[in-house]
Motif scaffolding. Sequence first.
Motif: not given
Lengths: 260, 329
Positions: A121-132, B106-109, B149-151
Amino acid sequence: MKIAVLVKQVPDTYGDRRMDPATRTVDRGSADPVIDEINERAVEAALQIKEAGDGVTVTAVTMGPVRAVEALRKALAMGADSAVHICDDTLAGSDAMQTSEVLAAALAGRDFDLVIAGNESTDGRTAAVPAMLAERLGMAQLTFLRTVTVSGGSVSGERMTGNGYVEAQAPLPAVVSVTEQSAEPRFPKFRGIMAAKKKPLQTLTLAELGLPGGEAGGENSWSRVLDVTARPARTAGTVVTDDGTAGTQVAEYLAAAKLI
Amino acid sequence: MSQVLVLAEHVQGELKNNVAELLAAAARLGEPAAVVVRQPGTGAQLTARLGELGAAAVYVADVEEADALLVTPQVAALAAAVAAAGDVSAVLVGTSIDSREAAARLAVRLGAAFLSDVVDLAAAPDGVRATQQAFGGAYTVTATAARGIPVISLRPNSVPGTAPAAQAQEIRLAPGPNMAAAARITARHEGQAVSTRPELTAADIVVSGGRGLGSAENFVLVEQLADALGAAVGASRAAVDAGYCAHTMQVGQTGTTVSPNLYLALGISGAIQHRAGMQSAKTIVAINKDPGAPIFEIADFGVVGDVFTVVPQLIEAVNARQAVGSPAG
């Protein structure tokens, strides 16, 4: 085949985006809320798969405040068949861990073959949600794609890397994300905008998703923001008009500042 | 002392150059340890090398298809290393796409907090303090892990110094067969790292070109100035969209965020999209023929002029200074 497209409403990157140091969250009043431009490309990728195949349905999914329904309407106007809006006051301030949990709950059990998101996203830019999401749903993950092709039970595409790209393939069901190099999104046509008003749009609360409210929102996030400070605004320095010596003047400026 | 695990990315046994910094950052929080995923029979020298960079322990996962599967082998190895280490106070990775995604999963796991794109790190009595930037550096955010644990993914060039060398103990992990559904890489099209220029995210000086360059041929001027200064090459979205240069060079809201000591913007108007990716540079110099270009509002030194006359003169002046042997820096 069933495709879910994730969309997010964000502050317009062309506006003056602010954070509120008091609440330590995005000041949603500061810039116009718009569908994130990367999500329009995600919708486009889904629609192209729909048009290339038979019996493909596209469902746009968002999590956000009441106004976020506008992002869904845009996706419907572009050509998505239906929409799901996860809307619950307790969700405000959620981090990527919480967002992915709620989205996973909304996507699970609906037999989606493919989940398409923007890469970040252009606001959070974490780029983590799809992988999560891939991790939570137990789906294969094929992200940061600039091309997306579905054929015979698998999805493939070109994944961007730091110094080029790789070709990769994953079995369905899968979570994919697209980059801003993926196909240019179409503009909704008038007919599409009118038709969007009649398409099914489901609104869900956390309770309806079977999630406990006590773990939602910024107060219960995994990563906690302690402090938000605005950077002092940059001010203009010296500006000279080239009189034939400006290149030399820049070199002198850099040398004086010990930068060369 | 509890361990801080670092995902040590490597290309066929060559460590990526952010690994030393990750271990230095780890040393601030606990005992640095590294996690390596490799094809069986490769990377034999990695443990010793990681010890030199400060790793007290190196967890090694030999995985068939380590190079062919996307992200999942790294997630499995990190989870196995956390279990093997027992007492872990944080997991640190870089900001490559693969690393960030492995960290997110990893954070999810683990049931842990994910702190992304961190620019500074410190230990506090109640856990880690991570500094992040929001909206392209317009805001500085301090965050911590409320649970688990912080990732952490750490932006390059954030933590100075190195960790003291250690005698690394090697621990073999048996992450088991890859059970997760995974994407498979079928072909690679990645540039050989033949460029002698520094990496964009890690460079001390960045020279970027915009639409004002006018063509891909003219963009060479940006590269020439970059090479004279030992700088990385960046570009505005307009220049990338116009096809002047590779997408990987894009600096801005939707590209790379850079915070170099010196940023030179050539023929870049300075749209808010671009500023969001470079406004945290220490010094900004802009050259643009349009006196109304917004880039001048944030430039420490601006030249209203033609890049095709100003920049060649600048290159000449830089080369002349270097030729007389003035000490670098």
